[in-house]
Write an enzyme that holds these catalytic residues in place. Structure first.
Site, short mmCIF file in Angstrom:
data_model
loop_
_atom_site.label_atom_id
_atom_site.label_comp_id
_atom_site.label_asym_id
_atom_site.label_seq_id
_atom_site.Cartn_x
_atom_site.Cartn_y
_atom_site.Cartn_z
N SER A 161 33.37 17.99 15.44
CA SER A 161 33.58 19.87 15.82
C SER A 161 34.61 20.52 15.81
CB SER A 161 32.21 19.55 16.82
OG SER A 161 32.16 20.90 18.03
N ASP A 264 23.13 22.44 10.65
CA ASP A 264 23.55 22.28 11.25
C ASP A 264 24.45 23.95 11.41
OD1 ASP A 264 26.14 22.69 13.56
OD2 ASP A 264 27.32 21.31 12.27
N HIS A 296 23.74 19.24 14.47
CA HIS A 296 25.68 19.42 14.75
C HIS A 296 25.94 17.81 16.10
CE1 HIS A 296 29.30 21.21 15.29
NE2 HIS A 296 29.44 20.98 16.88
#
Length: 325
Positions: A161, A264, A296
């Site tokens: 991320s 995601d 995610h």
């Protein structure tokens, strides 16, 4: 209304601020001390990298023979630049798993968080952490990174991320500036797990969603404005494909692995990054791994799942293999 209860900004499920200045980190986790993991045999310990800023790291060492030279993994945790920690349970568990499978020594960086330390603090910390690691090629204070047992020609940058965003940024900076006098240090590969990139123009996975993604488009959008103090969505750090961003051709590595998840919101940014890297003239090897039906960061929250196991094995193979170029 009492200012202590009046919300100033709500970026669920990540962070919430109140008009009296209070912060509420919505998705945080308990921190755990370093240890000898009984399942994997991986040992860990904490070190201070930069006393003036408080940058630190958790180091991980696999159970291998003393004569084995290990590649180095520099890892940046996720959390939108404002939550989580290298010392939290999910990341401690994640690094134990990766290190045991890939047989690398890992440096999981504890960088400064926004909003107390707005962007670019995290990026600067990531850069200092890599410089600290690289300095050990000439001899440094940390025995787990001693040059007699560490292969500094095989350094990997990775993150998930926002941490993946940081890994890209650090690799770009190495390409532009080098690592000073550390001629024996080479970034072999970069691993971007569900990278947090964004841009002014919405991609398909970032548009109206009715399947309840973990990170909704509005949250991904608002988060960058919050942590960066209002930097634009085509700032090169959040959108490496924006006009005027540093060319991907100068990325300082020979191999890149990008992992995305089918559900995601950020999926298409990862895909676009791969496509742009292939056409940039960079000349290295790029791999894309897509996990269908997952959201995610699923591997952080569900590391015991079959899909997480597949991802970890792919990551280990990536770090253990050599470039074909």
């Amino acid at each position: 209304m009492d200012a202590s209860n009046e919300i100033a900004e709500d970026i669920s499920p990540i962070i919430r601020t109140y008009k009296d200045g209070r912060l509420e980190r919505l998705d945080s986790a308990e921190r755990v001390p370093p240890s000898l993991d009984p399942v994997t045999g991986v040992a860990s310990k904490d070190v201070v990298i930069h006393p003036d800023t408080g940058i630190s790291a958790r180091l991980y060492l696999p159970k291998v023979g003393a004569s084995t030279k290990l590649a180095v993994l520099v890892y940046f945790h996720g959390g939108g630049f404002c939550i989580w920690s290298a010392f939290s349970i999910p990341y401690h568990r994640l690094l134990n798993s990766i290190v045991s499978k890939a047989n690398v020594v890992a440096v999981s960086v504890e960088y400064r968080l926004a909003p107390e330390h707005p962007i670019p603090a995290a990026y600067d910390d990531g850069w200092r952490a890599l410089q600290w690691v690289a300095s050990h090629a000439e001899g440094g204070p940390e025995p787990w990174l001693a040059r007699e047992r560490t292969n500094f020609s095989r350094v990997f940058l990775a993150g998930d991320s926002s941490g993946a965003n940081m890994a890209h940024d650090v690799a770009t900076r190495v390409g532009a500036e080098g690592l000073g006098g550390c001629s024996d240090v080479r970034v072999e590969g970069v691993v971007l797990l569900h990278p947090y990139f964004w841009g002014t123009e919405r991609l398909p996975s970032e548009q109206g969603r009715d399947d309840g993604p973990l990170i909704r488009p509005e949250a991904a959008r608002n988060l960058w404005m919050f942590v960066s103090g209002g930097a634009g969505f085509d700032n090169p750090r959040i959108n490496p494909l924006a006009e005027g961003a540093p060319s991907l051709a100068s990325l300082a590595c020979r191999r890149v692995l990008v992992a995305v998840a089918g559900k995601d919101t950020l999926r298409d940014r990862g895909r676009a990054y791969c496509e742009s890297l292939r056409s940039s003239g960079w000349g290295g090897e790029v791999e894309l791994l897509e996990t269908e039906g997952r959201d995610h960061g699923f591997f952080v929250f569900r590391p015991e799942s079959r899909d997480a196991s597949v991802l970890f094995k792919r990551l280990a193979c990536f770090m253990m293999s050599k470039s074909k170029l």
